[in-house]
Design an enzyme around this catalytic site. Structure first.
Site, short mmCIF file in Angstrom:
data_model
loop_
_atom_site.label_atom_id
_atom_site.label_comp_id
_atom_site.label_asym_id
_atom_site.label_seq_id
_atom_site.Cartn_x
_atom_site.Cartn_y
_atom_site.Cartn_z
CD GLU A 53 71.26 16.58 -1.68
OE1 GLU A 53 71.53 15.46 -2.15
OE2 GLU A 53 71.62 17.65 -2.21
CE LYS A 69 62.55 15.31 12.28
NZ LYS A 69 63.31 14.32 13.07
N GLY A 74 66.77 12.60 3.29
CA GLY A 74 66.11 11.39 3.79
C GLY A 74 65.52 10.60 2.64
P1 NAD Z 1 63.55 9.05 6.55
O1 NAD Z 1 63.01 9.72 5.35
O2 NAD Z 1 62.74 8.00 7.19
O3 NAD Z 1 63.82 10.12 7.70
C1 NAD Z 1 64.61 11.27 7.45
C2 NAD Z 1 64.18 12.35 8.42
O4 NAD Z 1 62.80 12.68 8.15
C3 NAD Z 1 64.27 11.97 9.89
O5 NAD Z 1 64.68 13.10 10.62
C4 NAD Z 1 62.82 11.63 10.24
O6 NAD Z 1 62.50 11.85 11.58
C5 NAD Z 1 62.07 12.62 9.36
N1 NAD Z 1 60.69 12.22 9.03
C6 NAD Z 1 60.21 10.97 8.88
N2 NAD Z 1 58.89 11.02 8.58
C7 NAD Z 1 58.55 12.35 8.51
C8 NAD Z 1 57.35 13.05 8.24
N3 NAD Z 1 56.22 12.42 7.96
N4 NAD Z 1 57.39 14.39 8.24
C9 NAD Z 1 58.53 15.05 8.51
N5 NAD Z 1 59.71 14.44 8.80
C10 NAD Z 1 59.71 13.10 8.79
O7 NAD Z 1 65.00 8.53 6.17
P2 NAD Z 1 66.08 7.80 7.10
O8 NAD Z 1 65.68 6.39 7.26
O9 NAD Z 1 66.35 8.61 8.32
O10 NAD Z 1 67.39 7.92 6.18
C11 NAD Z 1 67.67 7.06 5.14
C12 NAD Z 1 67.27 7.66 3.81
O11 NAD Z 1 67.93 8.91 3.63
C13 NAD Z 1 67.70 6.80 2.66
O12 NAD Z 1 66.68 6.78 1.70
C14 NAD Z 1 68.92 7.53 2.11
O13 NAD Z 1 69.20 7.28 0.76
C15 NAD Z 1 68.54 8.94 2.34
N6 NAD Z 1 69.73 9.81 2.35
C16 NAD Z 1 69.94 10.62 1.29
C17 NAD Z 1 71.09 11.40 1.24
C18 NAD Z 1 71.37 12.31 0.08
O14 NAD Z 1 72.23 13.17 0.22
N7 NAD Z 1 70.70 12.18 -1.04
C19 NAD Z 1 72.01 11.34 2.30
C20 NAD Z 1 71.74 10.49 3.38
C21 NAD Z 1 70.59 9.72 3.39
#
Ligand code: NAD
Length: 477
Positions: free
Chosen positions: A251, A175, A229
């Site tokens: 991650e 997803k 995320g």
């Molecule tokens: P996010 O957590 O809002 O979303 C990430 C993913 O989760 C998206 O696909 C989103 O649709 C999904 N999602 C959101 N709410 C959900 C729920 N309730 N249930 C299931 N899935 C859900 O993050 P973002 O804004 O897309 O990305 C930025 C974040 O990702 C930052 O915190 C960044 O540090 C982190 N990130 C971490 C790494 C790593 O390798 N550690 C790499 C890239 C980004």
């Protein structure tokens, strides 16, 4: 196979799966519609799960060498389509074209690496206390995997998961972020062109991620959840995975310190910071979030940094020469601006700010007089803001650096060999850049400690995340 259709859809069992529930993917640089994409429905999610279970059974009959060959072809196809993939990424995500091309190659690098690692999932024999008993281990695929990825690296965050899963013999339901679904769909179509079994890589697009993922978290047939995320969503997913005791990889968010000691080569430190801070307009999990500068080198460092930041060009990523694209959406811009104003209220000062920008663009900012207790020092900024904290000695730098809940990446610049030894061991982070601002590499383990996550991606460790160790105890007569 045509890579992208006029309207796009989820990609299930090797085919586009269309519904009437359409939404628009917007270009963050100008808010133009890039494409309309449909959200998956209940029937689609059932089909994807059944197809992934079937593909898992098929994969048991495909050797590691054959899977490696498919990955090699996928790698070649990604590279031969690199311009199309990079332009697509700029359109839906906004990063400058040269960075997007860099990401396509980085993403392909994971596929290449795991094509090589696929054939190295060795078991072991274990010396037994009894000569009539043979003890050994074999490694087997975890099973059907559910993956969730963010928008900031629309290709690399996917290949970093799907390539090792396939190398291990797992099928995968992805997803991707609803902000950047097109890159994910293009990648899956190329995988099928490369010979990946239909159903081994399903892509489900939805604007309602919570509902879809909650459903899948309750399915016992899905044996692993891998998430990239925010820490907030990761925490929720960990609790949802507990019901069916899934293997998990997380991650999550970072809050990287970037430490500059008096002994540092200041010009190199500034070059390193420019890469660690401004790539993807600051929207990376390993972005330098707090810049800790020792008092003795502060004047030289800040003067050098200001010159470099003032040279940055903000604008549409498709225009050559632009360094900083837009932020992904309005809430992201509101969050960054809110952090700047709260820092100013709490006593920080604006040392430099570029000319005001419109739309989702934001001018680069250097803040000084920041202290570790401010909101900006305890929140992932995810924008082009350098937040500078000064310190008096090494002990204080470590206490500032380690005094947060995250532990993903940290950087430091020093030319004192003993200090390099001490600081690299004392930093409570999963990855350390020592006199280097760009650390991500498919051949090295990527991941964090503390609340930045669980597990490692890339490197030889990345394959083990998708393998179970089975112990065999065999008695002879
Ligand atoms: P996010 O957590 O809002 O979303 C990430 C993913 O989760 C998206 O696909 C989103 O649709 C999904 N999602 C959101 N709410 C959900 C729920 N309730 N249930 C299931 N899935 C859900 O993050 P973002 O804004 O897309 O990305 C930025 C974040 O990702 C930052 O915190 C960044 O540090 C982190 N990130 C971490 C790494 C790593 O390798 N550690 C790499 C890239 C980004």
């Amino acid at each position: 196979m045509q890579l992208l259709l006029e309207h796009e859809h989820s990609f299930i069992n090797g085919k586009s799966y269309q519904t009437q529930d359409m939404f628009a993917v917007l270009n963050p640089a100008n808010q133009h519609i890039v494409k309309h994409v449909s959200s998956v429905d209940e029937k689609g999610r059932m089909l994807a799960l059944t197809g992934a279970k079937h593909a898992l059974e098929q994969l048991r009959l495909v050797s590691a060498v054959q899977r490696s060959e498919v990955l090699k072809k996928w790698h070649a196809l990604i590279l031969s389509n690199e311009e199309m993939l990079a332009e697509l990424m700029v359109a839906e995500q906004g990063k400058p074209l040269h960075e997007a091309l860099g990401e396509v190659r980085y993403a392909a690098g994971f596929v290449e690496w795991f094509a090589q690692e696929a054939i190295r999932s060795y078991g072991e024999t274990i010396p037994s206390q009894n000569t009539l008993v043979q003890l050994s281990t074999i490694k087997q695929p975890v099973g059907v995997v559910l993956g969730i990825t963010p928008w900031n690296f629309p290709l690399a965050m996917i290949t970093r998961k799907v390539a090792p899963a396939y190398a291990a013999g797992c099928s995968f339901i992805l997803k991707p972020s609803e902000e950047t679904p097109l890159s994910a769909i293009a990648l899956a179509k190329l995988a099928v062109q490369a010979g990946m079994e239909a159903g081994a890589f399903q892509v489900l697009i939805t604007t309602q991620p919570a509902e879809l993922i909650e459903y899948y978290c309750q399915c016992a047939a899905i044996r692993k959840l891998t998430f990239t995320g925010s820490t907030k969503v990761g925490r929720l997913l960990l609790s949802q995975s507990a019901t069916t005791i899934k293997r998990t990889s997380m991650e999550l968010g970072g809050n990287a310190p970037f430490i500059v000691y008096d002994s540092a080569n200041i010009a190199e430190a500034v070059t390193g910071l420019m890469a660690a801070k401004f790539r993807n307009a600051g929207q990376t999990c390993v972005a330098a979030n707090r810049v800790l500068v020792e008092q003795g080198c502060m004047a030289e460092f800040i003067s050098c940094l200001t010159t470099a930041v003032a040279a940055l060009k903000v604008g549409d990523g498709m225009v050559a020469g632009n360094d900083l694209g837009p932020l992904i959406h309005e809430p992201a811009k509101v969050k960054v601006e809110g952090l700047i104003s709260s820092a100013l209220k709490q006593g920080a000062k604006i040392h430099y700010q570029g000319a005001a920008e419109t739309g989702l663009f934001i001018a680069p900012v250097i803040l000084t007089h920041v202290t570790p207790d401010m909101d900006i020092a305890n929140t992932e900024i995810f924008g082009p803001v350098v937040s500078v904290i000064t310190f008096t000695d090494e002990q204080q730098s470590l206490s500032f650096a380690n005094g947060v809940e995250e532990g993903l990446a940290a950087y430091f610049y020093s030319q004192d060999v003993s200090q390099i030894h001490r600081v690299s061991r004392a930093l409570e982070y999963g990855m350390i850049g020592i006199n280097e601002g760009m650390i991500s590499n498919p051949v090295a383990p990527f991941g964090g400690v503390k609340q930045s996550g669980l597990g490692r991606e890339g490197a030889k460790q990345g394959l083990d995340e998708y393998l179970e160790v089975k112990y065999l105890c065999q008695k002879f007569d």
